[in-house]
Design an enzyme around this catalytic site. Structure first.
Site, short mmCIF file in Angstrom:
data_model
loop_
_atom_site.label_atom_id
_atom_site.label_comp_id
_atom_site.label_asym_id
_atom_site.label_seq_id
_atom_site.Cartn_x
_atom_site.Cartn_y
_atom_site.Cartn_z
N GLY A 168 0.80 -1.21 0.00
CA GLY A 168 0.00 0.00 0.00
C GLY A 168 0.84 1.27 0.00
O GLY A 168 0.38 2.31 -0.47
N GLU A 191 2.11 -8.15 -2.29
CA GLU A 191 0.92 -8.78 -1.71
C GLU A 191 0.80 -10.27 -1.99
O GLU A 191 0.26 -11.03 -1.18
CB GLU A 191 -0.34 -8.06 -2.21
#
Length: 321
Positions: A168, A191
């Site tokens: 993020g 991720e």
């Protein structure tokens, strides 16, 4: 003036073909936002790298003054959590973005870190582990909405990446118009290592920046690249050698913001709008968007000031009017 500009823009785009209607909707909605902007340009400058366990210090927003007036520095400040994205940080960043949107004196925004060696390590996994499964989706949606709001700011945004920008954290940087990285910075959408995918825009913005094939490679492998490789890939605009104080990317970003500052602020906003909206459509519609945006700068006082300054061989003084 904004109302007059809006009428001119709508009249102009209404003459275009029906399939160009998006240009009219984009420019009209932007003008609506401009008309609602007030002025809250009274923030004081805070010292950099002030660490605290108080959650109110997770984000430091500095509205610079003097010759740098118009530059806003948004600094993430969660040293114990490697600047990871928590619920509190998301809420504070939403507030900061809303303040910037309401302030028509802002000319550029620098997103940076106040923690040496870290830009943002991604989601706060310790906090995430305590969430009920039903809470995860809404939180990711809110983080995605925040990054979209950052992307949609009308003024130029610059990410100063002086340390690790992962998950993020990199997605926030991807939402900025310009990215500057130190040579020692580390970046990656990691991720898939956690059996998830980038959920705050990474799968969409990264391919648009470096191309589909390279984006797939980085996301599928969860590969981390340094600042120099990021520069070669086109992931960042510039890669600069890190200095002893660990803020080389920030200093470069500040210099870029200073180069933007003296330009016509309405013109810069219109240029950003034309580029962002035009790149998503066919060329014919993109040219219609550009025409509509150009129509908005014609009646401004700044345009007349620019012509007068050129004639008188002096520096123009733009007021955003």
């Amino acid at each position: 003036m904004a109302a007059a500009v809006g009428r001119s823009s709508l009249w102009l785009t209404s003459r275009l073909f029906v399939d160009r209607d998006r240009a009219r909707r984009v420019t009209a909605s932007y003008l609506c936002c401009r008309q609602q902007r007030g002025c809250c340009f009274n923030r004081s400058i805070t010292a950099t790298r002030q660490y605290s366990s108080d959650s109110r210090d997770d984000l430091k927003v500095r509205y610079l003054d003097g010759e740098d007036a118009g530059i806003v520095v948004v600094g993430i400040n969660r040293p114990k959590a490697k600047n990871s994205i928590s619920k509190n940080l998301v809420n504070m960043m939403f507030e900061a973005v809303e303040d910037i949107k309401k302030n028509n004196k802002v000319r550029s925004v620098i997103l940076s870190s106040l923690v040496p060696g870290i830009f943002c390590a991604g989601a706060d996994l310790k906090e995430r582990a305590k969430m009920h499964q039903s809470e995860v989706g809404p939180f990711v949606s809110k983080a995605r909405a925040l990054i979209t709001e950052l992307d949609n700011l009308s003024v130029p945004t610059i990410a100063a990446i002086d340390g690790a920008a992962l998950g993020g954290g990199l997605e926030m940087a991807l939402a900025c118009d310009i990215r500057i990285a130190s040579s020692s910075a580390k970046m990656g959408l990691v991720e898939t290592k956690l059996a998830i995918i980038p959920g705050a825009g990474g799968t969409q913005r990264l391919p648009r920046i470096i191309g589909v094939s390279l984006a797939k490679e980085l996301i599928f492998t969860a590969r981390i690249v340094d600042g120099k490789e990021a520069g070669r890939l086109g992931l960042v605009n510039h890669s600069v050698e890190q200095n002893d104080s660990g803020d080389a990317a920030y200093l470069y970003a500040l210099e870029l913001a200073r180069q933007i500052n003296p330009q016509g602020p309405i013109a810069v906003r219109m240029a950003k709008l034309a580029i962002n909206q035009g790149i998503e459509v066919d060329l014919s519609t993109g040219l219609a968007i550009e025409e509509a945006c150009y129509a908005q700068v014609i009646p401004t006082k700044d345009r007349l000031e620019g012509l007068a300054a050129f004639k008188e061989k002096r520096r123009p003084h733009y007021k955003g009017e």
